[in-house]
Write a protein that holds these residues in place. Sequence first.
Motif, PDB file in Angstrom:
ATOM      1  N   ALA A 144      -0.864 -35.649  13.144  1.00  0.00           N
ATOM      2  CA  ALA A 144      -1.520 -36.506  12.157  1.00  0.00           C
ATOM      3  C   ALA A 144      -1.136 -36.082  10.739  1.00  0.00           C
ATOM      4  O   ALA A 144      -0.791 -36.916   9.894  1.00  0.00           O
ATOM      5  N   LEU A 145      -1.168 -34.773  10.484  1.00  0.00           N
ATOM      6  CA  LEU A 145      -0.843 -34.277   9.143  1.00  0.00           C
ATOM      7  C   LEU A 145       0.628 -34.500   8.807  1.00  0.00           C
ATOM      8  O   LEU A 145       0.976 -34.837   7.671  1.00  0.00           O
ATOM      9  N   TRP A 146       1.469 -34.322   9.782  1.00  0.00           N
ATOM     10  CA  TRP A 146       2.913 -34.502   9.573  1.00  0.00           C
ATOM     11  C   TRP A 146       3.220 -35.966   9.234  1.00  0.00           C
ATOM     12  O   TRP A 146       3.816 -36.273   8.194  1.00  0.00           O
ATOM     13  N   ILE A 147       2.795 -36.878  10.101  1.00  0.00           N
ATOM     14  CA  ILE A 147       3.109 -38.302   9.918  1.00  0.00           C
ATOM     15  C   ILE A 147       2.494 -38.809   8.615  1.00  0.00           C
ATOM     16  O   ILE A 147       3.109 -39.579   7.873  1.00  0.00           O
ATOM     17  N   ASN A 148       1.279 -38.341   8.313  1.00  0.00           N
ATOM     18  CA  ASN A 148       0.596 -38.716   7.081  1.00  0.00           C
ATOM     19  C   ASN A 148       1.431 -38.374   5.841  1.00  0.00           C
ATOM     20  O   ASN A 148       1.415 -39.088   4.844  1.00  0.00           O
ATOM     21  N   SER A 149       2.187 -37.262   5.930  1.00  0.00           N
ATOM     22  CA  SER A 149       2.970 -36.812   4.772  1.00  0.00           C
ATOM     23  C   SER A 149       4.287 -37.576   4.638  1.00  0.00           C
ATOM     24  O   SER A 149       4.992 -37.437   3.645  1.00  0.00           O
ATOM     25  N   LEU A 150       4.633 -38.375   5.644  1.00  0.00           N
ATOM     26  CA  LEU A 150       5.915 -39.087   5.611  1.00  0.00           C
ATOM     27  C   LEU A 150       5.792 -40.479   4.985  1.00  0.00           C
ATOM     28  O   LEU A 150       6.779 -41.184   4.840  1.00  0.00           O
ATOM     29  N   PHE A 151       4.561 -40.884   4.634  1.00  0.00           N
ATOM     30  CA  PHE A 151       4.340 -42.221   4.087  1.00  0.00           C
ATOM     31  C   PHE A 151       3.375 -42.171   2.904  1.00  0.00           C
ATOM     32  O   PHE A 151       2.545 -41.267   2.823  1.00  0.00           O
TER      33      PHE A 151
END
Lengths: 109, 235
Positions: free
Chosen positions: A52-59
């Motif tokens: 969740a934290l990773w994907i959140n940082s990609l957008f």
Amino acid sequence: MLETSYVLLTIVGCAVVTWLSRVLPFALLKRHQLPPLMVELLSFVPITIMTALWINSLFSQHVGHLPTPNVANILASVPTVIVAFLTKQLLWIVIAGMISLAVIRAFIG
Amino acid sequence: MNSQLDARTAVKETLPTVFGYIGIGLAFGVVSQSVGLDVILVMLMSAITYAGSAQFIMVSMLATHSPVISIMVAAFLVNARMMLMSATVAGYFRHDSMWHNILVGTLLTDESFALGMNKLNATDRKLNFHWFNTVNLIAYGTWIAASGVGALLGKLVAHPEKLGLDFALVAMFIGLLYLQVIADKTLSVNLQVVVIAVEAILIYVGLIFIPSNALLLVGTVLGCVIGVVIKHARN
């Protein structure tokens, strides 16, 4: 710079909840056990929260619209995953990630 | 690993794991400094909260000015696995005083847990307070010192964005995620990869509808539920 009182409150608040999760089982174990379903749910927490934290940082978010991709972060994730696979060492993974983003920013500004 | 359970043996057996704490602690210090925490606050967080990967999440949520209560829930969720570890270790300290039980639980970490479980194989399934507390204290001291040094090193860098320092946190999550997948023997790698893919889609779609602070919690809980459902559907 973040406001000191806000950071301190967070430090103490999180200390209480994480301390309780480490210490309460020692106190409660003799009488109760976690239901198996709860244990199963919790076993997925580390991978789901990291994802969740990773994907959140990609957008970048625009509620009501499609998220905008953060191209630099998405590109930098690729070598980071490869170094994770090759070294399995957190320190190298972090260094690889930082170097990747620095190089990508030097090219695409 | 030998069968001795004294403090000196504990020191010898803990040393190899110290490098892990130093590496992650340095990274934590650098990352925290890059989002605006000074050395004192970094060391206070390591000393008071002492929650390893949860501290990275705390820092990233502090950086986005999340409400304190959301950060507490996230820290609790990501550290909830500690309940399982401390429940396991507690079984070996039933005959010790409550004070010793609380102290062992307070400083328990993933690594001291793993070391303790390993030690059991050499001691005929026994642990004692002196051995475990020494392991815990070394880890605690190393973590605080390393995070402080990391914060100092981070300060020496004038334009952190040029060095990609702000990506350290994301890289850390990628690293922790990867290490979790290969280390967690209770869930198959296949299942974990499927759950990660589902969670990624969930977060992407969620970004359209839910503010990201709340999404991290909602998405995680939903991801766990879906994980359990998939696990049972496959069995």
